[in-house]
Enzyme design. Structure first.
Site, PDB file in Angstrom:
ATOM      1  CE  LYS A  96      -1.673 -84.658 -74.759  1.00 45.94           C
ATOM      2  NZ  LYS A  96      -1.945 -84.993 -76.175  1.00 45.94           N
ATOM      3  N   GLY A 139      -5.052-100.342 -81.099  1.00 45.49           N
ATOM      4  CA  GLY A 139      -4.068 -99.401 -81.643  1.00 45.49           C
ATOM      5  C   GLY A 139      -3.084 -98.923 -80.591  1.00 45.49           C
ATOM      6  CB  ALA A 140       0.192 -99.977 -79.502  1.00 44.26           C
ATOM      7  CB  VAL A 159       0.411 -90.729 -80.723  1.00 43.53           C
ATOM      8  CG1 VAL A 159       0.445 -89.566 -79.763  1.00 43.53           C
ATOM      9  CG2 VAL A 159       1.691 -90.806 -81.545  1.00 43.53           C
ATOM     10  CB  ILE A 160      -4.652 -91.323 -80.213  1.00 43.39           C
ATOM     11  CG1 ILE A 160      -4.300 -89.973 -80.874  1.00 43.39           C
ATOM     12  CG2 ILE A 160      -6.033 -91.274 -79.577  1.00 43.39           C
ATOM     13  CD1 ILE A 160      -5.216 -89.555 -82.012  1.00 43.39           C
ATOM     14  CB  ALA A 184      -6.921 -95.245 -80.609  1.00 46.38           C
ATOM     15  CB  ALA A 237      -1.742 -79.090 -82.993  1.00 44.86           C
ATOM     16  CG  HIS A 260      24.374 -79.269 -61.395  1.00 45.07           C
ATOM     17  ND1 HIS A 260      24.159 -80.551 -61.849  1.00 45.07           N
ATOM     18  CD2 HIS A 260      24.620 -79.363 -60.062  1.00 45.07           C
ATOM     19  CE1 HIS A 260      24.296 -81.383 -60.827  1.00 45.07           C
ATOM     20  NE2 HIS A 260      24.578 -80.685 -59.737  1.00 45.07           N
TER      21      HIS A 260
END
Ligand SMILES: Cc1cc2nc3c(=O)[nH]c(=O)nc-3n(C[C@H](O)[C@H](O)[C@H](O)COP(=O)(O)OP(=O)(O)OC[C@H]3O[C@@H](n4cnc5c(N)ncnc54)[C@H](O)[C@@H]3O)c2cc1C
Length: 479
Positions: free
Chosen positions: A58, A188-189, A191-192, A276, A327, A451
């Site tokens: 992140k 690998g598509a 999450v990671i 990944a 996690a 709003h």
């Protein structure tokens, strides 16, 4: 060491350290055994999540997004930024500092709560004994009234693309690049792969993602997956579905990757390749055969809904057991187990675990997808709202994506919510709370939303479920 503990936790990731802290809070004499050490031999607490997972990824996602924004998104606001440049070692250094701050924070929390931190590799034996082998080779045996196994997971390796930690790396290596690869391959598509591909794409890499499956993000609601694929293509992420990698060879400082797809055999050359393709439980050498604990053929420890293993007073939580490798799922299991050991009646609601992909825009979900409801034969209704109809999203120039809510056709109870769009993780969290309280779509519809906020998109999607959306035409108007 001959101490006996009420609770002995093996592994200090988000499942283990949270279990240890909660057990100590409840007055139980608790220790946590962790094998990970830094270069100076100091114990590194926090597991995958803090050291090489959630937090460092992140940090890089945020840094790279700021760079991308400054380089190409601010013109529309009338802001001209000249001469942006990226200092990759500084970006990586900032990430490392955040990791150190947070892992050090766990040491502080252990001290504050009275959790004993023990360095070493733990192995459960019969009779609730744990053999601990320290980094210097010293072996000791600890005794416990209860043992919690929280040894987590490791990246899966595949024979066609062996990791060399220089040109071919796993997710950990992809957090350490010291310069932007000109061409980056990602196998690998999931999450990671998407998160790390996004980081380096924003930094300027030409990214190609090779995915063996034919369907993009099959675990997500199909409408959201389709919308996400369009957005990623616009961002320049070249995602190739049905691409099965057959080999990866390092030649003259480049990685030559071969893959097959329905069109035949193909070759691509990259500066770096990230593998990944998923994670596997870290259950080797964690328990002896006579400990009473057992696992399935993939290494996941068998547990029931309360995370009890087949051995008395022995529990397993987090990535090492069934369920999503997340996690927050591990942490909540850790809390549940600590509380049950202390005699409380804690249970875990596995139906309301949110999942998020932290790309931009984010993709987030809770509950059932439309395809799951169809497969289960559940009568449902749905409502969607696009961010392009949100004043706040337009004001922020961040209006791609949509919110989709699913509810029971008869009871109106919310069954799922799926978002691709700005702050999707935080928007879905509102629906997680609503679902925990057994909310109907109408309950959300009757709630006042400030709003202009992005949250109004959740309100409108809930109204749309019953044909009452105000700021878009309703598919079916209901009174
Ligand atoms: C790049 C990346 C990004 C991610 N992003 C997210 C995200 O944004 N959100 C999210 O929810 N999840 C994310 N995850 C997944 C998340 O990191 C894991 O689900 C989570 O860390 C699992 O927690 P855990 O405590 O079960 O195991 P881990 O975090 O893997 O910790 C297990 C610990 O046990 C220790 N250990 C293992 N065996 C022994 C032993 N025998 N003795 C002593 N110690 C032992 C290990 O050294 C480790 O410290 C990400 C993962 C990766 C790789």
């Amino acid at each position: 060491m001959s101490d006996k503990f009420d609770v002995l936790v093996i592994g200090s990731g988000p499942a283990g350290y949270v279990a240890a802290i909660r057990a100590a809070q409840l007055g139980l004499k608790t220790a946590c055994v962790e094998k990970w050490v830094d270069e100076s031999g100091k114990t590194k607490l926090g597991g995958t999540c803090l050291n090489v997972g959630c937090i460092p990824s992140k940090a890089l996602l945020d840094s790279s997004y700021k760079f991308h924004e400054a380089s190409s998104e601010l013109g529309v606001h009338g802001i001209a930024v000249k001469g942006t440049s990226l200092d990759v070692p500084a970006m990586i250094g900032r990430k490392d500092k955040i990791v150190d701050q947070l892992t050090g924070g766990i040491t502080g929390l252990f001290k504050a709560n009275g959790v004993t931190s023990i360095q070493g590799s733990g192995k459960l034996q019969a009779g609730l004994k744990v053999e601990v082998t320290a980094a210097d080779g010293t072996v000791s045996t600890l005794e416990a009234g209860n043992v919690i196994l929280a040894a987590g997971s490791l990246p899966v390796e595949i024979p066609p693309a062996p990791i060399d930690n220089e040109y071919i790396v796993d997710s950990t290596g992809a957090l350490e690049f010291q310069e932007v690869p000109t061409r980056l391959g990602v196998i690998g598509a999931g999450v990671i792969g998407l998160e790390l591909g996004s980081v380096w794409n924003r930094c300027g890499s030409d990214v190609v993602v090779l995915e063996a499956l034919d369907e993009f993000l099959p675990m997500m609601d199909m409408a959201i997956a389709k919308e996400s694929a369009k957005i990623f293509a616009k961002q320049g992420l070249d995602i190739r579905m049905g691409a099965r990698v057959t080999g990866a060879k390092v030649k003259k400082g480049k990685v030559e990757v071969t893959y097959s797809n329905p069109d035949g055999d193909n070759t691509e050359v990259f500066d770096k390749l990230i593998v990944a393709v998923g994670r596997r439980p870290q259950s080797e050498n964690l328990f002896t055969a006579d400990s009473g604990v057992s696992m399935d053929e993939r290494g996941f420890i068998f547990v029931n809904d309360y995370c009890e293993t087949e051995a008395p007073h022995t529990y397993a939580v987090g990535d090492i057991v069934r369920g999503p490798m997340l996690a927050h799922k591990g942490s909540e299991e850790g809390v549940m187990v600590a509380e049950r050991i202390a005699g409380k009646k804690a249970v875990m609601n596995y139906d309301t675990i949110p999942s998020v992909i932290y790309t931009h825009p984010e993709i987030a979900a809770v509950g059932k997808t439309e395809q799951e409801l169809k497969a289960d034969g559940i009568d449902y209704k749905s409502g969607s709202f696009p961010f392009v109809a949100s004043g706040r999203a337009l004001a922020a120039n961040d209006s791609e994506g949509m919110v989709k809510m699913l509810a029971d056709a008869q009871t109106d109870r919310i069954l799922g919510c799926h978002v691709v769009g700005p702050s999707a993780a935080d928007l879905v969290q509102q629906v997680v709370i609503a679902m925990e309280f057994g909310s109907s779509a109408e309950d959300i519809g009757l709630t006042v939303f400030a709003h202009p906020t992005l949250s109004e998109t959740v309100h409108e999607a809930a109204l749309a479920v019953n044909g009452h959306a105000i700021h878009i035409p309703n598919r079916k108007r209901r009174k």
